[in-house]
Design a protein around this motif. Structure first.
Motif, PDB file in Angstrom:
ATOM      1  N   ALA A 206       5.920 -16.912   4.176  1.00 38.49           N
ATOM      2  CA  ALA A 206       6.174 -15.477   4.019  1.00 38.49           C
ATOM      3  C   ALA A 206       6.858 -15.188   2.685  1.00 38.49           C
ATOM      4  N   LEU A 207       7.837 -16.008   2.331  1.00 34.03           N
ATOM      5  CA  LEU A 207       8.527 -15.829   1.048  1.00 34.03           C
ATOM      6  C   LEU A 207       7.546 -15.967  -0.108  1.00 34.03           C
ATOM      7  N   LEU A 208       6.649 -16.927   0.001  1.00 31.37           N
ATOM      8  CA  LEU A 208       5.632 -17.137  -1.034  1.00 31.37           C
ATOM      9  C   LEU A 208       4.728 -15.914  -1.164  1.00 31.37           C
ATOM     10  N   TYR A 209       4.253 -15.402  -0.039  1.00 29.58           N
ATOM     11  CA  TYR A 209       3.335 -14.260  -0.074  1.00 29.58           C
ATOM     12  C   TYR A 209       4.021 -13.000  -0.605  1.00 29.58           C
ATOM     13  N   LEU A 210       5.252 -12.787  -0.174  1.00 32.75           N
ATOM     14  CA  LEU A 210       5.987 -11.614  -0.653  1.00 32.75           C
ATOM     15  C   LEU A 210       6.232 -11.712  -2.158  1.00 32.75           C
ATOM     16  N   GLY A 211       6.468 -12.928  -2.629  1.00 36.71           N
ATOM     17  CA  GLY A 211       6.648 -13.130  -4.065  1.00 36.71           C
ATOM     18  C   GLY A 211       5.389 -12.871  -4.862  1.00 36.71           C
ATOM     19  N   HIS A 212       4.237 -12.908  -4.180  1.00 41.71           N
ATOM     20  CA  HIS A 212       2.965 -12.625  -4.851  1.00 41.71           C
ATOM     21  C   HIS A 212       2.442 -11.228  -4.514  1.00 41.71           C
ATOM     22  N   GLY A 213       3.336 -10.373  -4.040  1.00 37.19           N
ATOM     23  CA  GLY A 213       2.971  -8.968  -3.877  1.00 37.19           C
ATOM     24  C   GLY A 213       2.448  -8.556  -2.523  1.00 37.19           C
ATOM     25  N   ALA A 214       2.616  -9.376  -1.501  1.00 35.67           N
ATOM     26  CA  ALA A 214       2.151  -8.984  -0.170  1.00 35.67           C
ATOM     27  C   ALA A 214       2.907  -7.747   0.303  1.00 35.67           C
ATOM     28  N   SER A 215       2.203  -6.840   0.949  1.00 35.72           N
ATOM     29  CA  SER A 215       2.823  -5.626   1.478  1.00 35.72           C
ATOM     30  C   SER A 215       3.571  -5.958   2.761  1.00 35.72           C
ATOM     31  N   VAL A 216       4.876  -5.728   2.772  1.00 35.80           N
ATOM     32  CA  VAL A 216       5.703  -6.161   3.895  1.00 35.80           C
ATOM     33  C   VAL A 216       5.409  -5.374   5.166  1.00 35.80           C
ATOM     34  N   ASP A 217       4.916  -4.149   5.031  1.00 37.27           N
ATOM     35  CA  ASP A 217       4.644  -3.321   6.208  1.00 37.27           C
ATOM     36  C   ASP A 217       3.157  -3.053   6.413  1.00 37.27           C
ATOM     37  N   ALA A 218       2.302  -3.919   5.891  1.00 38.66           N
ATOM     38  CA  ALA A 218       0.865  -3.782   6.138  1.00 38.66           C
ATOM     39  C   ALA A 218       0.602  -3.897   7.640  1.00 38.66           C
ATOM     40  N   ARG A 219      -0.386  -3.159   8.125  1.00 42.45           N
ATOM     41  CA  ARG A 219      -0.711  -3.144   9.554  1.00 42.45           C
ATOM     42  C   ARG A 219      -1.967  -3.957   9.828  1.00 42.45           C
ATOM     43  N   ASN A 220      -1.977  -4.629  10.975  1.00 44.24           N
ATOM     44  CA  ASN A 220      -3.194  -5.322  11.388  1.00 44.24           C
ATOM     45  C   ASN A 220      -4.008  -4.429  12.319  1.00 44.24           C
ATOM     46  N   GLY A 221      -5.005  -4.989  12.965  1.00 42.28           N
ATOM     47  CA  GLY A 221      -5.881  -4.184  13.810  1.00 42.28           C
ATOM     48  C   GLY A 221      -5.199  -3.597  15.024  1.00 42.28           C
ATOM     49  N   ARG A 222      -4.056  -4.131  15.417  1.00 45.39           N
ATOM     50  CA  ARG A 222      -3.309  -3.601  16.560  1.00 45.39           C
ATOM     51  C   ARG A 222      -2.146  -2.716  16.119  1.00 45.39           C
ATOM     52  N   GLY A 223      -2.127  -2.411  14.826  1.00 44.29           N
ATOM     53  CA  GLY A 223      -1.070  -1.553  14.313  1.00 44.29           C
ATOM     54  C   GLY A 223       0.253  -2.259  14.113  1.00 44.29           C
ATOM     55  N   GLU A 224       0.251  -3.588  14.146  1.00 50.11           N
ATOM     56  CA  GLU A 224       1.491  -4.343  13.996  1.00 50.11           C
ATOM     57  C   GLU A 224       1.794  -4.625  12.530  1.00 50.11           C
TER      58      GLU A 224
END
Length: 437
Positions: A206-224
């Protein structure tokens, strides 16, 4: 003169019948080739490729007869199910087999013979297999040979979605170094790589992905969100600390503590449903709503009470305590008997909730909803509870309720500031004592 087998091109077939080890038949190049790939025997693989299998992109068709447990309805096959013999057919390539088993030397040899790094006749490519197995060296080698870092499997999953174990961190790093998309939603659940990391409690991913710009509040198909997915996942006790670090990281990065999914369930609902008092406390400290209602009208308190009896090792009373100290509404007084029926095996949770009321009308008939073995196991507590049917609560308890009412949802932070002994602070914060008075 003995005739030599011709070089093989196209599709190979291997038939297995519940064998744990690869079949190797003397004089059968196909089975020896397959066995060499699985075991990583490069010395055997080289002469086989030179003599019989010059085409590195041939396809293995592996047919297996396997015993599989089929869950059926109780009316059909008893209470649980039955074992059935299942026929399975798998298509794969030599490169996929070698990558799946982490045999870097074999992968290098096959790539040198012209193997297509993106071939995926069975639905997953070699890079998918390497990431699934956490084989970093294989993944890097494939990427160096121009494997597509965003290649989708038949299930719509990119290699980054298959980095599901702690061992796959190096694979994830390699993929991102080769410009893999950290935002891609994949699979039936439309999870991003951050969701996958959250579901598996992988804080370093998770730390790696966030460091590469991952959206912390992106939603999946269930709205999570990722935080919601992390709080709802089932964990072994030894994984709790890592999950807590993960959720703390997401919250530090700005994750919404009260984000709702398609059922209006918040991360707090899910943490309480698992009786995770440490996680519930973390969420409450970051502003989660202790009185939030989901679509079914359930509060986080209702979630922990429903699971208290079967999660006693998780100390569910700690979660109840945290919620009440952060302003959670209590249960409707007339429904307390139902709470007692559900939570009787967890008397500490019953005590904490009961002490949140200034006065609750107790009936001796409540004993009927407590299983006899539970009553006997916690006899002192339940006798003290039923004794209150004939007497009011003590003055000390009434004073506690008055102070708690004054402090409201800030009990958790104001009570520790009072210049009183530690035992009295614990009393004000509903620390269970094992008896009611």
């Amino acid at each position: 003169m003995e005739r030599r087998p011709e070089p093989v091109r196209g599709k190979l077939q291997i038939f297995q019948k519940m064998d744990k080890e690869p079949q190797t038949r003397a004089g059968s190049p196909v089975f020896e080739y397959h066995a060499a790939l699985i075991t990583g025997d490069l010395d055997r693989l080289k002469p086989l490729t030179d003599q019989f299998f010059q085409d590195a992109n041939m396809v293995f068709e592996i047919k297996k007869d396997e015993m599989e447990w089929q869950v059926k309805s109780s009316g059909t096959f008893g209470l649980s199910g039955l074992w059935t013999l299942e026929y399975k057919r798998e298509l794969t390539t030599p490169l996929c087999i070698a990558a799946a088993h982490g045999h870097t030397a074999c992968v290098r040899h096959l790539l040198g013979r012209g193997a297509d790094p993106d071939a995926s006749p069975g639905g997953r490519g070699a890079l998918h297999e390497a990431c699934l197995g956490g084989h970093t060296a294989c993944a890097r080698l494939l990427l160096q040979h121009r494997a597509d870092p965003d290649l989708l499997s038949a299930e719509g999953l990119a290699p980054l979605h298959l980095c599901r174990t702690a061992a796959s961190l190096g694979c994830a790093q390699a993929l991102l170094e080769h410009a893999a998309s950290v935002q891609r939603a994949g699979g039936a659940g439309l999870n991003t790589p951050l969701h996958v990391a959250a579901q598996h409690g992988l804080d370093e991913h998770a730390l790696l992905y966030l460091g590469h710009g991952a959206s912390v509040d992106a939603r999946n198909g269930r709205g999570e969100t990722a935080l919601s997915a992390a709080c709802g996942a089932v964990r072994r006790p030894d994984e709790h600390a890592r999950c807590l670090r993960l959720c703390a990281l997401l919250l530090r990065e700005g994750a919404a503590a009260d984000a709702r999914d398609e059922d209006e369930r918040s991360p707090l609902h899910k943490a309480c449903g698992r009786a995770r008092h440490d996680l519930a406390r973390l969420l409450l400290q970051h502003g989660a709503d202790a009185g939030a209602l989901d679509y079914g009208g359930a509060t986080p308190l209702a979630c922990v009470l429903q699971t208290a009896a079967c999660a006693r090792e998780a100390e569910p009373h700690r979660t109840v305590q945290a919620l009440l100290n952060h302003g959670s509404p209590t249960v409707w007084p007339d429904a307390f008997c139902k709470v007692l029926r559900i939570c009787a095996p967890a008397p500490a949770a019953v005590e904490v909730l009961f002490n949140s009321y200034p006065q609750l009308r107790v009936s001796e008939s409540w004993k009927e909803v407590i299983p006899e073995e539970v009553f006997q196991a916690h006899r002192a507590f339940y006798r003290s509870l039923l004794a209150l049917a004939r007497t009011p609560r003590c003055l000390q308890h009434l004073c506690r309720c008055a102070i708690r009412k004054l402090f409201g949802a800030k009990c958790f932070c104001l009570v520790p500031l009072l210049p009183v002994p530690r035992s009295l602070r614990d009393f004000l914060l509903l620390e269970p004592e094992g008896l009611l008075r």
